[in-house]
Design a protein around this motif. Structure first.
Motif, PDB file in Angstrom:
ATOM      1  N   VAL A   6     -13.189   3.233  17.345  1.00  0.00           N
ATOM      2  CA  VAL A   6     -12.761   4.381  16.830  1.00  0.00           C
ATOM      3  C   VAL A   6     -11.867   4.197  15.576  1.00  0.00           C
ATOM      4  CG1 VAL A   6     -11.606   6.474  17.135  1.00  0.00           C
ATOM      5  CG2 VAL A   6     -12.770   5.483  19.207  1.00  0.00           C
ATOM      6  N   LEU A   7     -10.950   3.484  15.526  1.00  0.00           N
ATOM      7  CA  LEU A   7     -10.109   3.114  14.409  1.00  0.00           C
ATOM      8  C   LEU A   7     -10.145   2.049  13.679  1.00  0.00           C
ATOM      9  CD1 LEU A   7      -6.825   5.285  15.518  1.00  0.00           C
ATOM     10  CD2 LEU A   7      -8.693   6.051  13.842  1.00  0.00           C
ATOM     11  N   LYS A   8     -10.107   1.828  12.266  1.00  0.00           N
ATOM     12  CA  LYS A   8      -9.890   0.483  11.744  1.00  0.00           C
ATOM     13  C   LYS A   8      -8.522   0.272  11.858  1.00  0.00           C
ATOM     14  CE  LYS A   8     -11.950   2.047   8.445  1.00  0.00           C
ATOM     15  NZ  LYS A   8     -12.564   2.115   6.832  1.00  0.00           N
ATOM     16  N   PRO A   9      -8.162  -1.056  11.497  1.00  0.00           N
ATOM     17  CA  PRO A   9      -6.771  -1.415  11.267  1.00  0.00           C
ATOM     18  C   PRO A   9      -5.894  -0.592  10.363  1.00  0.00           C
ATOM     19  CG  PRO A   9      -8.203  -3.632  11.631  1.00  0.00           C
ATOM     20  CD  PRO A   9      -8.994  -2.263  11.542  1.00  0.00           C
ATOM     21  N   SER A  10      -6.616  -0.415   9.234  1.00  0.00           N
ATOM     22  CA  SER A  10      -5.944   0.107   8.060  1.00  0.00           C
ATOM     23  C   SER A  10      -5.726   2.008   8.497  1.00  0.00           C
ATOM     24  CB  SER A  10      -6.740   0.169   6.863  1.00  0.00           C
ATOM     25  OG  SER A  10      -7.952   0.838   7.237  1.00  0.00           O
ATOM     26  N   ASP A  11      -6.586   2.278   9.379  1.00  0.00           N
ATOM     27  CA  ASP A  11      -6.356   3.796   9.848  1.00  0.00           C
ATOM     28  C   ASP A  11      -5.193   3.815  10.880  1.00  0.00           C
ATOM     29  OD1 ASP A  11      -8.658   4.689   8.380  1.00  0.00           O
ATOM     30  OD2 ASP A  11      -9.934   4.105   9.898  1.00  0.00           O
ATOM     31  N   ILE A  12      -5.148   2.621  11.694  1.00  0.00           N
ATOM     32  CA  ILE A  12      -4.185   2.687  12.639  1.00  0.00           C
ATOM     33  C   ILE A  12      -2.864   2.454  12.096  1.00  0.00           C
ATOM     34  CG2 ILE A  12      -3.260   1.263  14.475  1.00  0.00           C
ATOM     35  CD1 ILE A  12      -6.221  -0.026  15.122  1.00  0.00           C
ATOM     36  N   GLY A  68       2.081   5.020  10.625  1.00  0.00           N
ATOM     37  CA  GLY A  68       3.219   5.099   9.713  1.00  0.00           C
ATOM     38  C   GLY A  68       3.579   6.813   9.838  1.00  0.00           C
ATOM     39  N   ARG A  69       2.659   7.569   9.779  1.00  0.00           N
ATOM     40  CA  ARG A  69       2.653   8.986   9.678  1.00  0.00           C
ATOM     41  C   ARG A  69       3.574   9.536  10.809  1.00  0.00           C
ATOM     42  NH1 ARG A  69      -2.419  11.905   9.316  1.00  0.00           N
ATOM     43  NH2 ARG A  69      -3.023   9.919   8.351  1.00  0.00           N
ATOM     44  N   ALA A  70       3.207   9.071  12.354  1.00  0.00           N
ATOM     45  CA  ALA A  70       3.764   9.384  13.604  1.00  0.00           C
ATOM     46  C   ALA A  70       5.255   8.903  13.542  1.00  0.00           C
ATOM     47  CB  ALA A  70       2.841   8.826  14.731  1.00  0.00           C
ATOM     48  N   ARG A  71       5.694   7.927  12.956  1.00  0.00           N
ATOM     49  CA  ARG A  71       6.927   7.344  13.111  1.00  0.00           C
ATOM     50  C   ARG A  71       7.694   8.182  12.438  1.00  0.00           C
ATOM     51  NH1 ARG A  71       7.382   1.297  11.140  1.00  0.00           N
ATOM     52  NH2 ARG A  71       9.473   1.724  11.556  1.00  0.00           N
ATOM     53  N   ASN A  72       7.563   8.966  11.502  1.00  0.00           N
ATOM     54  CA  ASN A  72       8.195   9.863  10.673  1.00  0.00           C
ATOM     55  C   ASN A  72       8.682  11.179  11.397  1.00  0.00           C
ATOM     56  OD1 ASN A  72       9.403  11.390   8.741  1.00  0.00           O
ATOM     57  ND2 ASN A  72       8.334  10.708   7.135  1.00  0.00           N
ATOM     58  N   ARG A  73      10.112  11.319  11.800  1.00  0.00           N
ATOM     59  CA  ARG A  73      10.521  12.404  12.694  1.00  0.00           C
ATOM     60  C   ARG A  73       9.973  13.795  11.923  1.00  0.00           C
ATOM     61  NH1 ARG A  73      14.236  12.814  16.118  1.00  0.00           N
ATOM     62  NH2 ARG A  73      14.989  10.452  15.819  1.00  0.00           N
ATOM     63  N   ARG A  74      10.046  13.668  10.367  1.00  0.00           N
ATOM     64  CA  ARG A  74       9.458  15.287   9.880  1.00  0.00           C
ATOM     65  C   ARG A  74       8.070  15.605  10.055  1.00  0.00           C
ATOM     66  NH1 ARG A  74      13.143  16.854   6.199  1.00  0.00           N
ATOM     67  NH2 ARG A  74      15.061  15.539   5.660  1.00  0.00           N
ATOM     68  N   THR A  75       7.297  14.457  10.387  1.00  0.00           N
ATOM     69  CA  THR A  75       5.835  14.745  10.696  1.00  0.00           C
ATOM     70  C   THR A  75       5.844  15.813  11.878  1.00  0.00           C
ATOM     71  OG1 THR A  75       4.940  12.706  10.084  1.00  0.00           O
ATOM     72  CG2 THR A  75       3.636  13.817  11.594  1.00  0.00           C
ATOM     73  N   TRP A  76       6.665  15.804  12.879  1.00  0.00           N
ATOM     74  CA  TRP A  76       6.687  16.492  14.027  1.00  0.00           C
ATOM     75  C   TRP A  76       7.390  17.829  13.835  1.00  0.00           C
ATOM     76  CZ3 TRP A  76       3.194  14.401  17.048  1.00  0.00           C
ATOM     77  CH2 TRP A  76       3.104  13.162  17.044  1.00  0.00           C
ATOM     78  N   THR A 112       0.886  -1.011  -0.133  1.00  0.00           N
ATOM     79  CA  THR A 112      -0.140  -0.074   0.098  1.00  0.00           C
ATOM     80  C   THR A 112       1.127   1.211   0.135  1.00  0.00           C
ATOM     81  OG1 THR A 112      -0.056   0.142   2.373  1.00  0.00           O
ATOM     82  CG2 THR A 112      -1.830  -1.055   1.268  1.00  0.00           C
ATOM     83  N   ALA A 113       0.410   2.429  -0.126  1.00  0.00           N
ATOM     84  CA  ALA A 113       0.857   3.579  -0.104  1.00  0.00           C
ATOM     85  C   ALA A 113       1.651   3.656   1.371  1.00  0.00           C
ATOM     86  CB  ALA A 113       0.042   4.878  -0.453  1.00  0.00           C
ATOM     87  N   ASP A 114       1.001   3.454   2.191  1.00  0.00           N
ATOM     88  CA  ASP A 114       1.509   3.448   3.719  1.00  0.00           C
ATOM     89  C   ASP A 114       2.842   2.465   3.615  1.00  0.00           C
ATOM     90  OD1 ASP A 114      -0.288   5.201   4.622  1.00  0.00           O
ATOM     91  OD2 ASP A 114      -1.634   3.918   5.224  1.00  0.00           O
ATOM     92  N   ASP A 115       2.749   1.324   2.852  1.00  0.00           N
ATOM     93  CA  ASP A 115       3.847   0.400   3.281  1.00  0.00           C
ATOM     94  C   ASP A 115       5.067   0.988   2.339  1.00  0.00           C
ATOM     95  OD1 ASP A 115       2.505  -1.651   4.400  1.00  0.00           O
ATOM     96  OD2 ASP A 115       1.535  -2.596   2.583  1.00  0.00           O
TER      97      ASP A 115
END
Length: 262
Positions: free
Chosen positions: A240-246, A251-259, A69-72
């Motif tokens: 609240v969240l589906k597995p794909s949303d999790i 994936g977004r949160a683990r990227n240092r640039r996100t923060w 997937t795009a997240d992968d």
């Protein structure tokens, strides 16, 4: 063919069995959660299935690896220096203590609280949660622990009570006879910054470790107070969240640039 090795590996919260040649090349892997065998070398299909036979249960699908997937793809392209997943609980505090070299530094009790809480949080992975530790924010601020799972996203601030009484009044928390600190405001601020960075709702949590007694007068309406012994109860929450949303949020949160914009 003989000599195929079967090795259990736990990665990104998923349990897998990898089949490899003696030289280490991957032949196939069995994803226990999906009950699927993915073949990296299709010509060794029968040999791989024979090696995995003692571990397979029920109806197992067999085929080539699923299309990423795009997240992968984003995760696979993430540079190791930008990946926050390897962070240990209390990472920044650990480095500060290593530099100081002081054995009796009172901050060691804080680090122990981070580590104990981190261990409890990581046990939630079997219930579909993902956890990050010591998420850096612009400046010198940190989110001690970030949880992404079925019940949503939680930003945890760790408070080490060190076997003493903890009283929470209004915005402040006082450990024993220590001066009150605006812990709830700080927890709320961390969640707000996480919500801005991830573009999703994030709930603040004050995680109390080692309190002999906890008194909250009154209980705060918007900040969850959680003792280390209550962490396991999060596994029962969901909706609240589906597995794909999790996986997408993790994936977004683990990227240092996100923060960088938090």
């Amino acid at each position: 063919m003989t000599g195929l090795r079967v090795t259990p590996v736990r990665t990104y919260g998923r349990s897998r069995l990898y089949v490899s040649l003696p030289g280490g090349r991957c032949v196939a892997w069995y994803d226990r959660d999906a009950n699927r065998v993915s073949l990296a070398l299709a010509e060794l299909r029968e040999e791989a299935l024979a090696a995995l036979a003692p571990y397979l249960t029920g109806e197992v699908s067999v085929g080539p690896p699923p299309v990423p997937t795009a997240d992968d793809l984003a995760r696979l392209s993430l540079h190791p220096d930008e990946d926050l997943a390897p962070n240990r609980p209390g990472e920044a505090l650990r480095h500060a203590l290593d530099r100081s070299g002081r054995r009796r530094d009172p901050r060691r009790a804080e680090l122990a609280a981070h580590e104990l809480l981190g261990t409890e949080l990581e046990r939630l992975e079997d219930a579909g949660w993902r956890v990050l530790h010591a998420v850096p924010l612009p400046g010198e601020a940190r989110i001690d622990h970030l949880l992404v799972g079925p019940a949503g996203v939680l930003a945890l601030r760790t408070l080490a009570a060190r076997g003493r009484r903890l009283r929470i009044t209004g915005e402040s928390a006082a450990v024993g006879r220590d001066r009150p600190v605006p812990e709830l405001r700080l927890a709320r601020r961390g969640a707000e910054r996480a919500s801005f960075a991830l573009a999703t709702a994030v709930r603040p949590v004050l995680a109390v470790v080692g309190a002999a007694r906890l008194v909250a007068e009154p209980a705060p309406p918007d900040v969850r107070i959680l003792a280390e012994g209550d962490v396991a109860g999060l596994a029962r929450l969901g909706g609240v969240l589906k597995p794909s949303d999790i996986e997408s949020l993790y994936g977004r949160a683990r990227n240092r640039r996100t923060w960088l914009r938090a």
